[in-house]
Design an enzyme around this catalytic site. Structure first.
Site, PDB file in Angstrom:
ATOM      1  N   HIS A 265       1.112  -9.967   4.766  1.00  0.00           N
ATOM      2  CA  HIS A 265      -0.437  -8.440   5.036  1.00  0.00           C
ATOM      3  C   HIS A 265      -0.733  -8.530   2.993  1.00  0.00           C
ATOM      4  O   HIS A 265      -0.781  -7.256   2.060  1.00  0.00           O
ATOM      5  CB  HIS A 265       0.248  -7.158   5.124  1.00  0.00           C
ATOM      6  CG  HIS A 265      -1.302  -6.356   5.260  1.00  0.00           C
ATOM      7  ND1 HIS A 265      -0.957  -5.529   6.214  1.00  0.00           N
ATOM      8  CD2 HIS A 265      -2.485  -5.805   3.982  1.00  0.00           C
ATOM      9  CE1 HIS A 265      -2.111  -4.845   6.574  1.00  0.00           C
ATOM     10  NE2 HIS A 265      -2.915  -4.498   5.285  1.00  0.00           N
TER      11      HIS A 265
ATOM     12  N   TYR B  96     -13.556  -1.871  12.677  1.00  0.00           N
ATOM     13  CA  TYR B  96     -13.820  -0.376  11.921  1.00  0.00           C
ATOM     14  C   TYR B  96     -15.211  -0.414  11.520  1.00  0.00           C
ATOM     15  O   TYR B  96     -15.506   0.304  12.470  1.00  0.00           O
ATOM     16  CB  TYR B  96     -12.912  -0.607  10.199  1.00  0.00           C
ATOM     17  CG  TYR B  96     -11.763  -0.575   9.420  1.00  0.00           C
ATOM     18  CD1 TYR B  96     -11.199   0.637   9.261  1.00  0.00           C
ATOM     19  CD2 TYR B  96     -11.074  -1.942   9.779  1.00  0.00           C
ATOM     20  CE1 TYR B  96     -10.356   0.513   9.622  1.00  0.00           C
ATOM     21  CE2 TYR B  96      -9.468  -1.582   9.621  1.00  0.00           C
ATOM     22  CZ  TYR B  96      -8.994  -0.895   9.275  1.00  0.00           C
ATOM     23  OH  TYR B  96      -8.242  -0.682   9.244  1.00  0.00           O
TER      24      TYR B  96
ATOM     25  N   TRP C 178      -4.946   3.320  11.447  1.00  0.00           N
ATOM     26  CA  TRP C 178      -4.854   2.870  10.388  1.00  0.00           C
ATOM     27  C   TRP C 178      -5.386   4.266  10.309  1.00  0.00           C
ATOM     28  O   TRP C 178      -6.547   5.070   9.497  1.00  0.00           O
ATOM     29  CB  TRP C 178      -5.411   1.990  10.362  1.00  0.00           C
ATOM     30  CG  TRP C 178      -5.479   1.720   8.746  1.00  0.00           C
ATOM     31  CD1 TRP C 178      -6.235   2.167   7.522  1.00  0.00           C
ATOM     32  CD2 TRP C 178      -4.423   0.847   7.510  1.00  0.00           C
ATOM     33  NE1 TRP C 178      -5.043   1.546   6.477  1.00  0.00           N
ATOM     34  CE2 TRP C 178      -4.452   0.808   6.876  1.00  0.00           C
ATOM     35  CE3 TRP C 178      -2.987   0.122   7.948  1.00  0.00           C
ATOM     36  CZ2 TRP C 178      -3.168   0.769   5.275  1.00  0.00           C
ATOM     37  CZ3 TRP C 178      -2.797  -0.499   7.329  1.00  0.00           C
ATOM     38  CH2 TRP C 178      -2.359  -0.134   6.171  1.00  0.00           C
TER      39      TRP C 178
ATOM     40  N   ASN D 151      -2.150 -10.851   8.588  1.00  0.00           N
ATOM     41  CA  ASN D 151      -2.757  -9.481   8.860  1.00  0.00           C
ATOM     42  C   ASN D 151      -4.127  -9.877   8.075  1.00  0.00           C
ATOM     43  O   ASN D 151      -4.346 -10.207   6.609  1.00  0.00           O
ATOM     44  CB  ASN D 151      -2.366  -8.602   7.743  1.00  0.00           C
ATOM     45  CG  ASN D 151      -3.329  -7.240   8.109  1.00  0.00           C
ATOM     46  OD1 ASN D 151      -4.253  -7.094   8.893  1.00  0.00           O
ATOM     47  ND2 ASN D 151      -4.106  -6.854   7.348  1.00  0.00           N
ATOM     48  N   GLU D 152      -5.230  -9.822   9.050  1.00  0.00           N
ATOM     49  CA  GLU D 152      -6.562 -10.705   8.970  1.00  0.00           C
ATOM     50  C   GLU D 152      -6.780 -11.573   7.488  1.00  0.00           C
ATOM     51  O   GLU D 152      -7.359 -11.705   6.231  1.00  0.00           O
ATOM     52  CB  GLU D 152      -7.723  -9.437   7.537  1.00  0.00           C
ATOM     53  CG  GLU D 152      -7.117  -8.303   8.500  1.00  0.00           C
ATOM     54  CD  GLU D 152      -7.952  -6.579   7.493  1.00  0.00           C
ATOM     55  OE1 GLU D 152      -7.705  -7.158   6.523  1.00  0.00           O
ATOM     56  OE2 GLU D 152      -8.217  -5.992   8.783  1.00  0.00           O
TER      57      GLU D 152
ATOM     58  N   GLU E 134      -4.839  -1.967  14.294  1.00  0.00           N
ATOM     59  CA  GLU E 134      -5.632  -1.157  13.079  1.00  0.00           C
ATOM     60  C   GLU E 134      -7.748  -0.702  13.677  1.00  0.00           C
ATOM     61  O   GLU E 134      -8.007  -1.128  14.161  1.00  0.00           O
ATOM     62  CB  GLU E 134      -5.857  -2.053  11.678  1.00  0.00           C
ATOM     63  CG  GLU E 134      -5.183  -2.319  11.524  1.00  0.00           C
ATOM     64  CD  GLU E 134      -5.269  -2.540   9.544  1.00  0.00           C
ATOM     65  OE1 GLU E 134      -6.113  -2.082   8.900  1.00  0.00           O
ATOM     66  OE2 GLU E 134      -4.341  -3.390   8.889  1.00  0.00           O
TER      67      GLU E 134
ATOM     68  N   GLN F 120       0.567  -1.274   0.311  1.00  0.00           N
ATOM     69  CA  GLN F 120      -0.243   0.001  -0.034  1.00  0.00           C
ATOM     70  C   GLN F 120       0.725   1.210  -0.209  1.00  0.00           C
ATOM     71  O   GLN F 120       0.618   2.851  -0.304  1.00  0.00           O
ATOM     72  CB  GLN F 120      -0.904  -0.529   0.969  1.00  0.00           C
ATOM     73  CG  GLN F 120      -1.853  -0.955   1.065  1.00  0.00           C
ATOM     74  CD  GLN F 120      -2.400  -1.100   2.313  1.00  0.00           C
ATOM     75  OE1 GLN F 120      -2.906  -1.527   3.587  1.00  0.00           O
ATOM     76  NE2 GLN F 120      -4.263  -0.225   2.264  1.00  0.00           N
TER      77      GLN F 120
ATOM     78  N   GLU G 292      -5.566   2.252  -1.640  1.00  0.00           N
ATOM     79  CA  GLU G 292      -6.854   1.325  -0.458  1.00  0.00           C
ATOM     80  C   GLU G 292      -7.351   0.701  -1.265  1.00  0.00           C
ATOM     81  O   GLU G 292      -8.334   0.334  -1.327  1.00  0.00           O
ATOM     82  CB  GLU G 292      -8.271   2.666  -0.162  1.00  0.00           C
ATOM     83  CG  GLU G 292      -8.918   1.678   1.165  1.00  0.00           C
ATOM     84  CD  GLU G 292      -8.487   0.912   2.071  1.00  0.00           C
ATOM     85  OE1 GLU G 292      -7.283   1.204   2.589  1.00  0.00           O
ATOM     86  OE2 GLU G 292      -8.933  -0.247   1.990  1.00  0.00           O
ATOM     87  N   TRP G 293      -6.160  -0.496  -1.658  1.00  0.00           N
ATOM     88  CA  TRP G 293      -6.773  -2.230  -2.257  1.00  0.00           C
ATOM     89  C   TRP G 293      -7.172  -1.544  -3.679  1.00  0.00           C
ATOM     90  O   TRP G 293      -7.330  -1.265  -4.372  1.00  0.00           O
ATOM     91  CB  TRP G 293      -7.376  -3.265  -1.266  1.00  0.00           C
ATOM     92  CG  TRP G 293      -6.131  -3.690  -0.595  1.00  0.00           C
ATOM     93  CD1 TRP G 293      -6.615  -2.812   0.619  1.00  0.00           C
ATOM     94  CD2 TRP G 293      -4.948  -3.540  -0.170  1.00  0.00           C
ATOM     95  NE1 TRP G 293      -5.208  -2.989   2.004  1.00  0.00           N
ATOM     96  CE2 TRP G 293      -4.869  -4.184   0.802  1.00  0.00           C
ATOM     97  CE3 TRP G 293      -4.146  -4.383  -1.206  1.00  0.00           C
ATOM     98  CZ2 TRP G 293      -2.847  -3.890   0.809  1.00  0.00           C
ATOM     99  CZ3 TRP G 293      -3.266  -4.623  -0.738  1.00  0.00           C
ATOM    100  CH2 TRP G 293      -2.206  -4.976   0.071  1.00  0.00           C
TER     101      TRP G 293
END
Ligand code: LGS
Length: 447
Positions: free
Chosen positions: A118, A296, A399, A163-164, A352, A18, A406-407
């Protein structure tokens, strides 16, 4: 005034693809995100991470900015294809970048927290049987992680294996929104299993190497789920949604099994769970040192006969961020309490939390992002309440340090507390960065 413990870890977070750019420098080969972002229609206006924030060349300036804000810790990720550009071929030049970065951080008294994966899987790994679909991915990942432990082990107090995993598997192999863009639920669950297994094996390797000064854990994206009403059908579907987003990852790590009712539900969709081999769950549930939580928003779910998990999202009443996600700090509190009650008393880090808003540079060359300040402040209040009640929360990472790729949304969404002008690569500290600086200095938030 709300006071935080003296040793609370105030951090900021980013990830390699990113922010770094420099995608073909010093021996790096493509990752699945290079390929995906260069495929038509996959990202907003075809944006890619080719240049991003040019952090690979500007890392010193970026560390200097962190110093200015006064952060105590920096969570970044390491790009696997810089370290192993080909199967079995270690690239010391790629590693050197992270050594330089870590040196710079340590010089400035900022604690490095490194994420091993990530999402930038080397393309070569994908080309050999679909990446995480191939059980050999576990072996490749452990080889990569072990090299990182050898070279950087003690210098990094917090290691985060993944990550996630939900995003790296379900969103990437099931929903198709992230690289490699597959839409197949059997594949999603295979990928999830191999990612979890690679986590367990990396933790074992880490323990064997006796890296005494450092801790190791994993970061999960957790989304608290609430039923839309008290109706039994809504409650049942909310339970499935919770299984889908949260328990499918929490249970194997902390309890050594996949949730039973989800296994039953999924088996109707994907067939046999023949990719789970004897001993896998034991490996996945190997003890860790801390849990990383990315939070989030929350989900509200109501029954819908036609959907795979018999549910659909309903919009909540709260205000929304630029991503359209409902702002719900009280759900962060609920989530932390639940983790403490049902899963673990281990240290938790919020690895995050943050928000995208429409940021603009005004004539005074500043960015007045009051909404972001409000967002962070309310979530910190929720975190503080959990700590006050005895919760073992050790730190918080915003974050993100700076606006970035952003992807699938490309550069259209800004999450940074530092504004990036992509034309000039100039960084401007937003009001939220100055506000965060004050919070860190005094370890206090004003109500
Ligand atoms: O930039 C990513 C941030 C932004 O929002 C980061 O790389 C990821 O680790 C993380 O997934 N990030 C993120 N997640 C928010 C997901 C909320 C999904 C809510 C969907 C509601 C319909």
């Amino acid at each position: 005034m709300i006071k935080f413990p003296k040793d609370f870890v105030w951090g900021v977070a980013t990830s390699s693809y990113q922010i770094e750019g420099a995608v073909d420098e010093d021996g790096r080969t493509p990752s699945i995100w290079d390929t995906f972002s260069k495929t038509e229609g996959k990202t907003y206006q075809g944006h890619t991470g080719d240049v991003a924030c040019d952090h690979y060349h500007r890392y010193k300036e970026d560390v200097e900015i962190m110093k200015e804000i006064g952060v105590k810790a920096y969570r970044f990720s390491i790009a696997w294809p810089r370290i192993f550009p080909e199967e079995g071929k270690y690239n010391p030049k790629g590693m050197d970048f992270y050594k330089r970065l870590v040196d710079e951080l340590l010089k400035k008294d900022i604690m490095p927290a490194a994420t091993i994966y990530h999402w930038d899987l080397p393309q070569w790994a994908y080309d050999k049987g679909g990446g995480w679909l191939n059980r050999d991915s576990v072996k490749w990942y452990v080889e990569y992680a072990t090299k990182l432990f050898e070279e950087l082990g003690d210098a990094i107090p917090l290691w985060i294996t993944h990550n996630e995993p939900w995003c790296a598997s379900i969103l990437s192999y099931g929903i198709g929104e992230h690289a490699p863009g597959h839409k197949n639920y059997r594949e999603a669950l295979i990928a999830a299993h191999h990612i979890l297994l690679s986590h367990g094996k990396a933790v074992k390797a880490f323990r064997e190497m006796n890296i005494k000064r450092s801790k190791i854990g994993i970061t999960l994206n957790l989304t608290p789920v609430y039923p839309a009403s008290e109706k039994e059908e809504d409650k049942l579907t909310a339970q499935y949604a919770d299984g889908f987003s949260n328990r499918w990852f929490l249970d194997p790590i902390f309890k050594g099994n996949y949730p039973q009712e989800m296994m039953e539900l999924y088996s109707k969709i994907i067939g046999e769970f023949d990719f789970i081999k004897e001993g896998d769950l034991e490996t996945i549930s190997v003890p860790i040192d801390f849990l990383g939580v990315n939070y989030y928003t929350r989900n509200i779910i109501k029954y819908n006969e036609n959907s795979m998990l018999k549910g659909e999202n309903v919009p909540g009443p709260g205000k929304r961020t630029e991503m359209g996600w409902e702002i719900s700090p009280e759900s962060l509190y609920d989530l932390l309490k639940r983790l403490d009650r049902e899963y673990t008393k281990l240290p938790i880090y919020i690895t995050e939390n943050g928000a995208a808003f429409k940021d603009e540079v005004t004539e005074d060359r500043r960015v007045h992002d009051d909404e972001r300040i409000e967002y962070i402040k309310e979530h910190l209040k929720a975190a503080a309440k959990f700590i006050e009640e005895g919760g073992n929360l050790k730190g918080y990472f915003v974050w993100s340090l700076m606006d970035n790729f952003e992807w699938a949304h490309g550069y259209s969404k800004r999450f940074g507390i530092v504004y990036v002008d992509y034309e000039t690569q100039k960084r401007i500290l937003k009001d939220s960065a100055w506000w965060y600086k004050g919070v860190i200095q005094r370890s206090v938030i004003e109500e």
